[in-house]
Design a protein around this motif. Structure first.
Motif, mmCIF file in Angstrom:
data_model
loop_
_atom_site.group_PDB
_atom_site.id
_atom_site.type_symbol
_atom_site.label_atom_id
_atom_site.label_comp_id
_atom_site.label_asym_id
_atom_site.label_seq_id
_atom_site.Cartn_x
_atom_site.Cartn_y
_atom_site.Cartn_z
ATOM 1 N N LYS A 258 17.715 28.750 41.229
ATOM 2 C CA LYS A 258 18.688 28.999 40.163
ATOM 3 C C LYS A 258 18.029 29.015 38.792
ATOM 4 O O LYS A 258 18.472 29.721 37.884
ATOM 5 C CB LYS A 258 19.794 27.935 40.201
ATOM 6 N N LYS A 259 16.961 28.232 38.650
ATOM 7 C CA LYS A 259 16.254 28.182 37.363
ATOM 8 C C LYS A 259 15.474 29.461 37.079
ATOM 9 O O LYS A 259 14.947 29.635 35.985
ATOM 10 C CB LYS A 259 15.307 26.973 37.329
ATOM 11 N N GLU A 260 15.383 30.344 38.074
ATOM 12 C CA GLU A 260 14.695 31.608 37.878
ATOM 13 C C GLU A 260 15.654 32.757 37.580
ATOM 14 O O GLU A 260 15.223 33.906 37.443
ATOM 15 C CB GLU A 260 13.865 31.935 39.139
ATOM 16 N N THR A 261 16.945 32.451 37.469
ATOM 17 C CA THR A 261 17.946 33.489 37.228
ATOM 18 C C THR A 261 18.139 33.736 35.737
ATOM 19 O O THR A 261 17.801 32.898 34.898
ATOM 20 C CB THR A 261 19.293 33.097 37.855
ATOM 21 N N GLY A 262 18.733 34.889 35.429
ATOM 22 C CA GLY A 262 19.030 35.217 34.040
ATOM 23 C C GLY A 262 20.046 34.278 33.426
ATOM 24 O O GLY A 262 19.969 33.971 32.225
ATOM 25 N N ALA A 263 21.004 33.807 34.240
ATOM 26 C CA ALA A 263 22.026 32.891 33.732
ATOM 27 C C ALA A 263 21.396 31.610 33.208
ATOM 28 O O ALA A 263 21.762 31.118 32.134
ATOM 29 C CB ALA A 263 23.038 32.572 34.835
ATOM 30 N N PHE A 264 20.419 31.072 33.955
ATOM 31 C CA PHE A 264 19.760 29.842 33.524
ATOM 32 C C PHE A 264 19.062 30.043 32.187
ATOM 33 O O PHE A 264 19.229 29.251 31.255
ATOM 34 C CB PHE A 264 18.745 29.380 34.576
ATOM 35 N N PHE B 66 19.513 32.351 29.861
ATOM 36 C CA PHE B 66 20.422 32.655 28.764
ATOM 37 C C PHE B 66 21.114 31.399 28.254
ATOM 38 O O PHE B 66 21.100 31.110 27.055
ATOM 39 C CB PHE B 66 21.472 33.674 29.204
ATOM 40 N N PHE B 67 21.710 30.638 29.170
ATOM 41 C CA PHE B 67 22.482 29.473 28.741
ATOM 42 C C PHE B 67 21.579 28.336 28.264
ATOM 43 O O PHE B 67 21.963 27.574 27.377
ATOM 44 C CB PHE B 67 23.412 29.001 29.863
ATOM 45 N N MET B 68 20.365 28.224 28.808
ATOM 46 C CA MET B 68 19.434 27.218 28.310
ATOM 47 C C MET B 68 18.958 27.598 26.903
ATOM 48 O O MET B 68 18.851 26.734 26.016
ATOM 49 C CB MET B 68 18.239 27.077 29.253
ATOM 50 N N ALA B 69 18.714 28.883 26.686
ATOM 51 C CA ALA B 69 18.268 29.336 25.366
ATOM 52 C C ALA B 69 19.348 29.099 24.314
ATOM 53 O O ALA B 69 19.053 28.634 23.200
ATOM 54 C CB ALA B 69 17.905 30.818 25.419
ATOM 55 N N THR B 70 20.589 29.408 24.655
ATOM 56 C CA THR B 70 21.679 29.193 23.692
ATOM 57 C C THR B 70 21.878 27.704 23.415
ATOM 58 O O THR B 70 22.198 27.313 22.289
ATOM 59 C CB THR B 70 22.998 29.807 24.195
ATOM 60 N N LEU B 71 21.651 26.867 24.430
ATOM 61 C CA LEU B 71 21.790 25.426 24.232
ATOM 62 C C LEU B 71 20.692 24.893 23.315
ATOM 63 O O LEU B 71 20.947 24.039 22.452
ATOM 64 C CB LEU B 71 21.757 24.706 25.587
ATOM 65 N N ILE B 72 19.479 25.384 23.482
ATOM 66 C CA ILE B 72 18.373 24.971 22.608
ATOM 67 C C ILE B 72 18.636 25.412 21.174
ATOM 68 O O ILE B 72 18.420 24.648 20.218
ATOM 69 C CB ILE B 72 17.042 25.540 23.130
ATOM 70 N N MET B 73 19.110 26.640 21.006
ATOM 71 C CA MET B 73 19.435 27.135 19.663
ATOM 72 C C MET B 73 20.537 26.291 19.028
ATOM 73 O O MET B 73 20.494 25.982 17.832
ATOM 74 C CB MET B 73 19.883 28.602 19.742
ATOM 75 N N MET C 35 24.260 20.463 34.108
ATOM 76 C CA MET C 35 24.525 21.510 35.095
ATOM 77 C C MET C 35 23.347 22.469 35.232
ATOM 78 O O MET C 35 23.027 22.919 36.337
ATOM 79 C CB MET C 35 25.788 22.275 34.710
ATOM 80 N N LEU C 36 22.708 22.775 34.114
ATOM 81 C CA LEU C 36 21.549 23.663 34.169
ATOM 82 C C LEU C 36 20.367 23.008 34.880
ATOM 83 O O LEU C 36 19.698 23.639 35.706
ATOM 84 C CB LEU C 36 21.148 24.074 32.750
ATOM 85 N N LEU C 37 20.115 21.734 34.585
ATOM 86 C CA LEU C 37 18.964 21.043 35.183
ATOM 87 C C LEU C 37 19.114 20.835 36.683
ATOM 88 O O LEU C 37 18.127 20.866 37.424
ATOM 89 C CB LEU C 37 18.752 19.694 34.485
ATOM 90 N N LEU D 205 24.176 22.962 39.018
ATOM 91 C CA LEU D 205 25.563 22.695 39.414
ATOM 92 C C LEU D 205 26.488 23.827 38.964
ATOM 93 O O LEU D 205 27.500 23.609 38.294
ATOM 94 C CB LEU D 205 26.018 21.359 38.806
ATOM 95 N N TYR D 206 26.141 25.042 39.339
ATOM 96 C CA TYR D 206 26.943 26.213 38.987
ATOM 97 C C TYR D 206 26.651 27.301 39.999
ATOM 98 O O TYR D 206 25.693 27.219 40.775
ATOM 99 C CB TYR D 206 26.608 26.696 37.571
ATOM 100 N N SER D 207 27.485 28.323 40.002
ATOM 101 C CA SER D 207 27.289 29.428 40.941
ATOM 102 C C SER D 207 27.792 30.713 40.306
ATOM 103 O O SER D 207 28.571 30.694 39.355
ATOM 104 C CB SER D 207 28.032 29.157 42.258
ATOM 105 N N GLY D 208 27.337 31.839 40.849
ATOM 106 C CA GLY D 208 27.788 33.130 40.367
ATOM 107 C C GLY D 208 26.815 33.765 39.402
ATOM 108 O O GLY D 208 25.972 33.095 38.793
ATOM 109 N N LEU D 209 26.934 35.073 39.243
ATOM 110 C CA LEU D 209 26.074 35.814 38.332
ATOM 111 C C LEU D 209 26.308 35.391 36.887
ATOM 112 O O LEU D 209 25.369 35.217 36.108
ATOM 113 C CB LEU D 209 26.323 37.322 38.490
ATOM 114 N N ILE D 210 27.599 35.241 36.529
ATOM 115 C CA ILE D 210 27.981 34.713 35.213
ATOM 116 C C ILE D 210 28.851 33.487 35.479
ATOM 117 O O ILE D 210 30.071 33.601 35.617
ATOM 118 C CB ILE D 210 28.750 35.760 34.375
ATOM 119 N N PRO D 211 28.253 32.297 35.602
ATOM 120 C CA PRO D 211 29.010 31.089 35.984
ATOM 121 C C PRO D 211 30.110 30.776 34.983
ATOM 122 O O PRO D 211 29.855 30.634 33.779
ATOM 123 C CB PRO D 211 27.931 29.992 35.985
#
Length: 280
Positions: free
Chosen positions: A11-17, A19-26, A135-137, A140-146
Motif C-alpha cells: 500500500k505504501k507503494e501506491t499513488g494514494a499513499f 499523495f495523502f502523505m505529501a499533503t499531510l507533510i505540507m 492509517m497511512l503508516l 488502514l485504508y482500501s480503494g484507489l481513492i480511499p
C-alpha cells in the motif's frame, strides 16, 4: 504477521499513499510555520491534540493490543466521545445564556467564536492529522481513492484554513455534532473485533438503534441543515474564500454521508441475514 507487513508495504507503494502523505507533510509544515514564525500560539492546542491521541495510541498498543486496526478504533472512539462531550458542553453553555435565534444568527456563526470553540476545533484538527498518519503508516485504508483518507483531507483543509483566518469556527463546531454517531460506529467495530456478532441479541439491537438514530439526526440531518443555512445566508458572506470553501466542504461531507448510510444499511442487513442462516 509477515503477510500483514507485505500488505502494508504494498500500500505504501501506491499513488494514494504518496499523495495523502505529501499533503499531510505540507499541512504539518504550514502549521509549524504559523506557530513559530507568525507567533500563532492559539494554535498550540492543535499540537496538543495530535500528541494526546498519539500517546493514547501508544498506551493502547502497549497495554491492550498490538493490532493496528483495534488500536486505531479505540483511539477513534476516545476522540468521538471527548469531542461529542465538548460540542454538547459548548452548545448547552450558549443556550443557557443566549436566545436560540441569536446563537444561529449568521454573524454569530461566521465572525464570532464561542468560548472553548477554537481550542476544541484545534484539538479535533490535531486528531484528524494523527489519524491520517496512523492509517497511512499501517495501511488502514482500501480503494484507489480511499474515502476515509479523502474525508480527513477535506476536514484538515477546511478546519485549518478556518483556524488560520479565525472565521466560521462556530459553524465547524456544529458539524462536529456528527461525532455522536461516530461513537456507535466505533463501538460496533470494537464489538465485532471482540467476536460479538449476534445480530439478534438485545445489546446489539440497542447498539444498532442508537447507530441509526444518531446517523439520521446527528450526522445526516445536521449536515443537511448546515448546508441549507449556508445557502440561505450566501448573500451575507463577504467576498472571499469562506463561502466557496464551506459549500465545498459540506458538499463533500454530504456525499460521504450518503455512501456511509448505504454501507450502514448493508451492514445491518448482513448481520440479520447471518443470524437467520445460523438459526436455520
Amino acid at each position: 504477521m509477515a503477510g500483514d507487513h507485505r500488505r502494508v508495504q504494498k500500500k505504501k507503494e501506491t499513488g494514494a499513499f504518496f499523495f495523502f502523505m505529501a499533503t499531510l507533510i505540507m499541512w504539518a509544515v504550514s502549521v509549524f510555520f504559523e506557530i513559530l514564525f507568525n507567533r500563532r500560539t492559539e494554535l498550540l492546542p492543535l499540537i496538543f491534540g495530535f500528541c494526546f491521541y498519539q500517546l493514547s495510541n501508544w498506551v493502547c498498543r502497549k497495554f491492550i493490543s498490538r493490532d493496528p486496526l483495534f488500536v486505531n478504533t479505540c483511539v477513534s472512539l476516545l476522540h468521538s466521545s471527548l469531542t461529542s462531550a465538548s460540542v454538547v458542553f459548548i452548545l448547552v453553555k450558549q443556550l443557557a445564556s443566549n436566545d436560540v435565534n441569536q446563537i444561529f444568527e449568521h454573524s454569530q456563526l461566521v465572525n464570532t467564536t464561542w468560548p472553548w470553540a477554537y481550542s476544541a476545533l484545534c484539538i479535533s484538527c490535531g486528531y484528524f492529522a494523527y489519524d491520517q498518519l496512523d492509517m497511512l503508516l499501517y495501511g488502514l485504508y482500501s480503494g484507489l481513492i480511499p474515502s476515509i483518507l479523502l474525508h480527513h483531507f477535506i476536514l484538515l483543509g477546511c478546519f485549518t484554513l478556518a483556524l488560520y483566518r479565525n472565521v466560521t469556527i462556530n459553524y465547524l463546531i456544529l458539524t462536529l455534532i456528527c461525532e455522536l454517531h461516530s461513537i456507535f460506529l466505533h463501538v460496533r467495530k470494537v464489538r465485532r473485533m471482540a467476536g460479538l456478532r449476534d445480530g439478534k441479541s438485545k445489546l446489539v439491537k440497542i447498539e444498532w438503534f442508537l447507530n441509526m438514530a444518531t446517523f439520521l439526526f446527528a450526522r445526516l440531518l445536521s449536515h443537511v441543515l448546515i448546508t441549507v443555512k449556508l445557502i440561505k445566508d450566501a448573500s451575507k458572506f463577504e467576498k472571499g474564500i469562506e463561502l466557496p470553501l464551506a459549500l465545498f466542504g459540506m458538499a463533500g461531507m454530504n456525499l460521504l454521508n450518503v455512501f456511509l448510510g448505504m454501507d450502514l444499511f448493508n451492514a445491518f442487513r448482513r448481520e440479520g441475514n447471518r443470524h437467520n442462516v445460523h438459526k436455520s
